[in-house]
Design an enzyme around this catalytic site. Structure first.
Site, short mmCIF file in Angstrom:
data_model
loop_
_atom_site.label_atom_id
_atom_site.label_comp_id
_atom_site.label_asym_id
_atom_site.label_seq_id
_atom_site.Cartn_x
_atom_site.Cartn_y
_atom_site.Cartn_z
N GLU A 1 -4.21 0.11 -8.81
CA GLU A 1 -3.05 0.91 -9.21
C GLU A 1 -1.97 0.12 -9.82
OE1 GLU A 1 -3.59 4.70 -6.05
OE2 GLU A 1 -2.74 2.97 -5.22
N HIS B 1 -1.56 -3.11 -6.91
CA HIS B 1 -2.32 -2.46 -5.56
C HIS B 1 -3.65 -2.75 -5.63
CE1 HIS B 1 -3.50 0.53 -2.27
NE2 HIS B 1 -3.15 -0.80 -1.94
N ASN C 1 -3.96 6.12 -1.29
CA ASN C 1 -3.53 5.97 0.03
C ASN C 1 -2.81 7.25 0.52
OD1 ASN C 1 -4.12 3.71 1.92
ND2 ASN C 1 -2.98 2.36 0.35
N SER D 1 0.70 -1.34 -0.02
CA SER D 1 0.27 0.16 -0.11
C SER D 1 0.77 1.32 -0.07
CB SER D 1 -0.99 -0.13 1.42
OG SER D 1 -1.60 -1.20 1.41
P1 NAI Z 1 -2.91 -9.78 6.28
O1 NAI Z 1 -2.33 -9.54 7.91
O2 NAI Z 1 -4.37 -10.00 6.55
O3 NAI Z 1 -2.11 -10.83 5.68
C1 NAI Z 1 -0.77 -11.22 5.66
C2 NAI Z 1 -0.61 -12.61 5.41
O4 NAI Z 1 0.90 -12.76 5.09
C3 NAI Z 1 -0.92 -13.34 6.57
O5 NAI Z 1 -1.55 -14.59 6.59
C4 NAI Z 1 0.64 -14.07 7.07
O6 NAI Z 1 0.78 -15.37 7.34
C5 NAI Z 1 1.31 -13.89 5.75
N1 NAI Z 1 2.88 -13.75 5.72
C6 NAI Z 1 3.50 -13.00 6.54
N2 NAI Z 1 4.66 -12.90 6.37
C7 NAI Z 1 5.03 -14.00 5.14
C8 NAI Z 1 6.11 -14.67 4.80
N3 NAI Z 1 7.36 -14.15 4.76
N4 NAI Z 1 5.98 -15.35 3.57
C9 NAI Z 1 4.40 -15.74 3.01
N5 NAI Z 1 3.29 -15.27 4.05
C10 NAI Z 1 3.69 -14.37 4.88
O7 NAI Z 1 -2.47 -8.64 5.47
P2 NAI Z 1 -3.19 -7.77 4.34
O8 NAI Z 1 -4.10 -6.79 4.93
O9 NAI Z 1 -3.75 -8.85 3.48
O10 NAI Z 1 -1.80 -6.99 3.64
C11 NAI Z 1 -1.01 -7.70 2.81
C12 NAI Z 1 -0.41 -6.42 1.97
O11 NAI Z 1 -1.61 -6.03 1.10
C13 NAI Z 1 0.11 -5.36 2.62
O12 NAI Z 1 1.35 -5.17 1.92
C14 NAI Z 1 -0.95 -4.36 2.61
O13 NAI Z 1 -0.13 -3.01 2.90
C15 NAI Z 1 -1.53 -4.67 1.40
N6 NAI Z 1 -2.87 -3.96 1.23
C16 NAI Z 1 -3.75 -4.35 2.40
C17 NAI Z 1 -5.00 -3.87 2.18
C18 NAI Z 1 -6.01 -4.05 3.16
O14 NAI Z 1 -6.95 -3.39 3.02
N7 NAI Z 1 -5.85 -5.07 4.24
C19 NAI Z 1 -5.58 -3.18 0.78
C20 NAI Z 1 -4.32 -3.11 0.01
C21 NAI Z 1 -3.19 -3.43 -0.07
#
Ligand code: NAI
Length: 287
Positions: free
Chosen positions: A156, A144, A194, A123
């Site tokens: 994006e 994104h 963002n 993000s």
């Molecule tokens: P989340 O916390 O829901 O999920 C992250 C997942 O990644 C977890 O299942 C975790 O076990 C896994 N993980 C962590 N380290 C890892 C590794 N080294 N290898 C493989 N898996 C690993 O996070 P979320 O919210 O899905 O965010 C993920 C990315 O997407 C971030 O970069 C965030 O900024 C971006 N993002 C999030 C949005 C949101 O609304 N939550 C919207 C758009 C982008």
């Protein structure tokens, strides 16, 4: 060799959390062989359940058929073994942390063929910074998605300083094939949405901190004035931890400009494990 989007057969998603599961779902629904990878087996099983739940909701609403559901589920495989993550296009959606993302991309680059495109769903972290450790940074791009990824149309597409044109254009075409609306952006902290939206969260937290109003009051006010969701409901949907990491990362990237300063109320929620809907509790209680 990937010359056109039709050459992309297999897509891998790294991280089966809030975003990764929705991205995997739409990739499979668009006919791609889809690999969903996470280091946590528990995240994978939760993701599988959530994808089935999303598809069932789609059936209830008449937007998805039983056949679509069966085909999509057939195309997704779940793994916690990084060695099986071999794909034409890889979309990373793990924690918002530069060092962790770099480490994973280095592993993925070493495992995959030269033609594989590496995309990050970050993000806020500059694509140029993530890509700088790679042997072929020209293959790295930002892709994104917005939450919930299986519903929101906007994507994006971010070109880092080293991203080549072919990589950007293939990513735009892939987003279209996923039935999304891609918008190109240059590599700047928080990209477009963002950067603008950060103030929605940061200012709302300041209002809360000053005791001007309460969580429910502010959410109701914003919703009555036309926003789909108030800031606190939205932070709970996004993930309070993820939203906090994004603010921290933008604060640093903008040389500690106070307008992006992270808020201690949010920091405390993160420390308490109150990460929003995904943990059962955030600004609201979901248990
Ligand atoms: P989340 O916390 O829901 O999920 C992250 C997942 O990644 C977890 O299942 C975790 O076990 C896994 N993980 C962590 N380290 C890892 C590794 N080294 N290898 C493989 N898996 C690993 O996070 P979320 O919210 O899905 O965010 C993920 C990315 O997407 C971030 O970069 C965030 O900024 C971006 N993002 C999030 C949005 C949101 O609304 N939550 C919207 C758009 C982008």
């Amino acid at each position: 060799m990937i010359n056109t989007v039709n050459d992309i057969k297999t897509v891998a998603i790294i991280g089966a959390g809030t975003m990764g599961l929705g991205i995997a779902q739409i990739c499979a629904m668009s006919g791609f062989k889809t690999i969903l990878f996470d280091i946590e087996k528990d995240s994978l099983s939760k993701a599988e359940k959530a994808i089935i739940g999303n598809l069932d909701k789609g059936i209830e609403k008449g937007k998805v058929s039983e056949e679509d559901k069966a085909k999509a589920l057939d195309l997704i495989s779940y793994t916690s073994d990084i060695k099986s993550v071999i794909a034409d296009f890889i979309i990373e959606a793990i924690v918002e942390n530069l060092d962790v993302k770099r480490k994973v991309f280095l592993q993925l680059e070493a495992l995959n063929a030269d033609h594989t495109i590496l995309a990050s769903n970050t993000s806020s972290i500059p694509i140029t910074k993530i890509a700088s450790v790679l042997t072929k940074p020209e293959r790295m791009v930002g892709m994104h998605f917005f939450n919930p990824a299986h519903i929101m149309k906007l994507v994006e597409v971010i070109s880092g300083a080293a991203t080549d044109n072919n990589t950007t254009e293939l990513t735009v075409k892939l987003a279209e094939k996923l039935n999304k609306t891609p918008v190109r952006a240059q590599d700047s902290p928080g990209f477009i949405v963002n950067r603008v939206a950060r103030h929605f969260y940061v200012e709302s937290l300041k209002v809360l901190e000053e005791g001007v109003t309460e969580v429910e009051g502010l959410d109701r006010l914003m919703e009555t004035s036309g926003f789909r969701m108030g800031p606190f409901k939205l932070m709970d949907l996004i993930g309070v931890d993820t939203n906090y990491s994004v603010t921290e990362s933008m604060f640093r990237a903008f040389h500690e400009d106070p307008k992006f300063r992270p808020n201690r109320i949010q920091e405390q929620k993160v420390n308490a494990g109150h990460h929003g809907r995904k943990s059962g509790r955030g600004f609201y209680n979901y248990e």
